[in-house]
Design a protein around this motif. Structure first.
Motif, PDB file in Angstrom:
ATOM      1  N   PRO A  12       0.869  -1.338   0.053  1.00  0.00           N
ATOM      2  CA  PRO A  12       0.095   0.139  -0.001  1.00  0.00           C
ATOM      3  C   PRO A  12       0.711   1.369  -0.042  1.00  0.00           C
ATOM      4  CG  PRO A  12      -0.898  -1.706   1.631  1.00  0.00           C
ATOM      5  CD  PRO A  12       0.446  -2.258   1.158  1.00  0.00           C
ATOM      6  N   GLU A  13       2.056   1.115   0.727  1.00  0.00           N
ATOM      7  CA  GLU A  13       3.016   2.412   0.668  1.00  0.00           C
ATOM      8  C   GLU A  13       3.270   3.028  -0.799  1.00  0.00           C
ATOM      9  OE1 GLU A  13       5.605  -1.152   0.394  1.00  0.00           O
ATOM     10  OE2 GLU A  13       3.832  -0.657   1.558  1.00  0.00           O
ATOM     11  N   ARG A 295     -16.001   1.801   5.510  1.00  0.00           N
ATOM     12  CA  ARG A 295     -15.331   2.989   6.110  1.00  0.00           C
ATOM     13  C   ARG A 295     -15.278   3.893   4.733  1.00  0.00           C
ATOM     14  NH1 ARG A 295     -10.922   2.400   9.384  1.00  0.00           N
ATOM     15  NH2 ARG A 295     -10.367   4.488   9.228  1.00  0.00           N
ATOM     16  N   LEU A 297     -12.821   7.368   3.592  1.00  0.00           N
ATOM     17  CA  LEU A 297     -11.618   7.823   4.000  1.00  0.00           C
ATOM     18  C   LEU A 297     -11.382   8.851   2.895  1.00  0.00           C
ATOM     19  CD1 LEU A 297      -9.717   4.684   4.421  1.00  0.00           C
ATOM     20  CD2 LEU A 297     -10.193   6.341   6.271  1.00  0.00           C
ATOM     21  N   GLU A 301      -5.757   9.140   1.957  1.00  0.00           N
ATOM     22  CA  GLU A 301      -5.294   8.038   2.669  1.00  0.00           C
ATOM     23  C   GLU A 301      -5.820   6.495   1.983  1.00  0.00           C
ATOM     24  OE1 GLU A 301      -7.100   7.960   6.721  1.00  0.00           O
ATOM     25  OE2 GLU A 301      -7.077  10.158   6.838  1.00  0.00           O
ATOM     26  N   GLU A 304      -4.251   3.518   3.244  1.00  0.00           N
ATOM     27  CA  GLU A 304      -5.091   2.737   4.571  1.00  0.00           C
ATOM     28  C   GLU A 304      -6.206   2.128   3.999  1.00  0.00           C
ATOM     29  OE1 GLU A 304      -6.347   1.722   8.119  1.00  0.00           O
ATOM     30  OE2 GLU A 304      -4.345   2.209   7.598  1.00  0.00           O
ATOM     31  N   ARG A 307      -4.914  -1.162   2.615  1.00  0.00           N
ATOM     32  CA  ARG A 307      -4.699  -2.191   4.120  1.00  0.00           C
ATOM     33  C   ARG A 307      -5.982  -2.555   4.489  1.00  0.00           C
ATOM     34  NH1 ARG A 307      -1.442   2.318   5.215  1.00  0.00           N
ATOM     35  NH2 ARG A 307       0.865   2.095   4.733  1.00  0.00           N
ATOM     36  N   LEU A 308      -7.002  -2.007   4.564  1.00  0.00           N
ATOM     37  CA  LEU A 308      -8.298  -2.417   4.755  1.00  0.00           C
ATOM     38  C   LEU A 308      -8.645  -3.668   4.134  1.00  0.00           C
ATOM     39  CD1 LEU A 308     -10.109   0.859   5.976  1.00  0.00           C
ATOM     40  CD2 LEU A 308      -9.344  -0.986   7.526  1.00  0.00           C
ATOM     41  N   ASP A 311      -7.013  -6.777   4.777  1.00  0.00           N
ATOM     42  CA  ASP A 311      -6.944  -7.556   6.143  1.00  0.00           C
ATOM     43  C   ASP A 311      -8.046  -8.290   6.523  1.00  0.00           C
ATOM     44  OD1 ASP A 311      -8.894  -5.738   7.027  1.00  0.00           O
ATOM     45  OD2 ASP A 311      -7.621  -4.641   8.331  1.00  0.00           O
TER      46      ASP A 311
END
Length: 322
Positions: A12-13, A295, A297, A301, A304, A307-308, A311
């Motif tokens: 993700p980065e 979510r 955002l 972001e 993030e 990442r969601l 996971d």
């Protein structure tokens, strides 16, 4: 414009916000000022370098669905006006302030939906309608198994299956996800970490299965299906290579099919859009079908958000705002 860009294949980065030129428009395109963009698993695959963008699509910018306002249109566009709020299926480029899209891939945003909610619709609704109702031929009164019911595709499939009169079962990985799927209308939920879905459903009818898992699920799906059942694949996260007992396929007269949507041609997507507008959109306008947002955002972001997605805690959709 500002856009979320894949700077290189990786985690993700690698997603960074950059300044880019606005996308070009064709004679039949509209330019949408994006207010929100849905985040989907194919975006993650693209970021990792495993899902190349189709020809003509900027491979740097992920994003397959958007909602916003039309701010410009091509000279041959006659079905939309500047200022119209729309959501749209795009082949890429959705994580940006502006996106250009063919007029026939847009849908009007009902007054009861926010831009965030509308952005969660196109990719999942197009995918489910095509695979479950067109390819899987799900009918009222049939029994429908959705693997992974808590995500964007799964939650959409459960709701539409129930709304069109099917009995819906699903597999999940936690009690929380099971309760969530039951709230959407699933009548039977199997926690695959605790139970074998084939054993649990062995005495129940299954007419249509929507699977994104593949691997060891394949043979179990074949065994579960009723005669003349439909097994539909939209991914193969546990493995694309499987063994098939052709005798079972023939004896049960099973239809085995699957598809991907992104690379389909413009006309195919427009026909699909027209069916959705006629058959699904009325249920969204009345509120019978509701997008489920996990979510929301800001686009800065985006890492993030990815990442969601990875996971496995999702209950519905993740959306970016602009």
């Amino acid at each position: 414009m500002k856009a979320v860009v894949i700077t290189q294949s990786g985690g993700p980065e690698v997603l960074h916000v950059e300044e880019l030129e606005q996308p070009p428009m064709g004679d039949l395109d509209v330019l949408i000022a994006v207010k929100a963009a849905g985040v989907n698993r194919p975006d993650v695959f693209q970021r990792k370098g495993n899902y190349p963008a189709p020809a003509g699509v900027d491979p740097r910018i992920p994003g397959l669905e958007v909602a916003g306002v039309i701010v410009a249109k091509g000279p041959l566009v006659d079905r939309w006006n500047i200022g119209d709020p729309v959501c749209a299926l795009v082949a890429g480029g959705g994580y940006a302030n502006y996106v250009s899209v063919y007029e026939g891939h847009c849908l009007p945003i009902p007054p009861n939906l926010t831009f965030e909610a509308a952005a969660a619709l196109p990719e999942t609704v197009f995918t489910v309608w095509d695979n479950v109702f067109r390819r899987g031929k799900l009918q009222a009164g049939e029994h429908f198994l959705v693997h992974g019911g808590a995500g964007g595709i799964g939650s959409t499939a459960i709701q539409l299956g129930v709304l069109f009169g099917a009995e819906v079962y699903t597999t999940v990985s936690s009690e929380e996800k099971g309760l969530f799927c039951q709230s959407l209308g699933a009548s039977k939920v199997i926690n695959y970490k605790r139970e074998d879905f084939q054993q649990v459903l062995a005495d129940l009818r299954v007419d249509v299965i929507l699977d994104s898992i593949g691997g060891a699920y394949f043979e179990k799906n074949i065994d579960l299906l009723n005669p003349d059942g439909h097994l539909v694949y939209i991914n193969a996260m546990q493995g694309a290579k499987v063994e098939l007992n052709l005798l079972k396929l023939m004896q049960k007269r099973i239809t085995l099919t699957g598809s991907t949507l992104r690379a389909r041609d413009r006309q195919f997507k427009e026909v699909l859009r027209n069916e959705i507008l006629a058959k699904v959109w009325p249920k969204i306008v009345t509120g019978d079908f509701k997008p489920v947002l996990f979510r929301v955002l800001p686009f800065e972001e985006a890492p993030e958000a990815h990442r969601l997605m990875e996971d496995s805690t999702l209950l519905g959709k993740v959306v970016l705002t602009f």
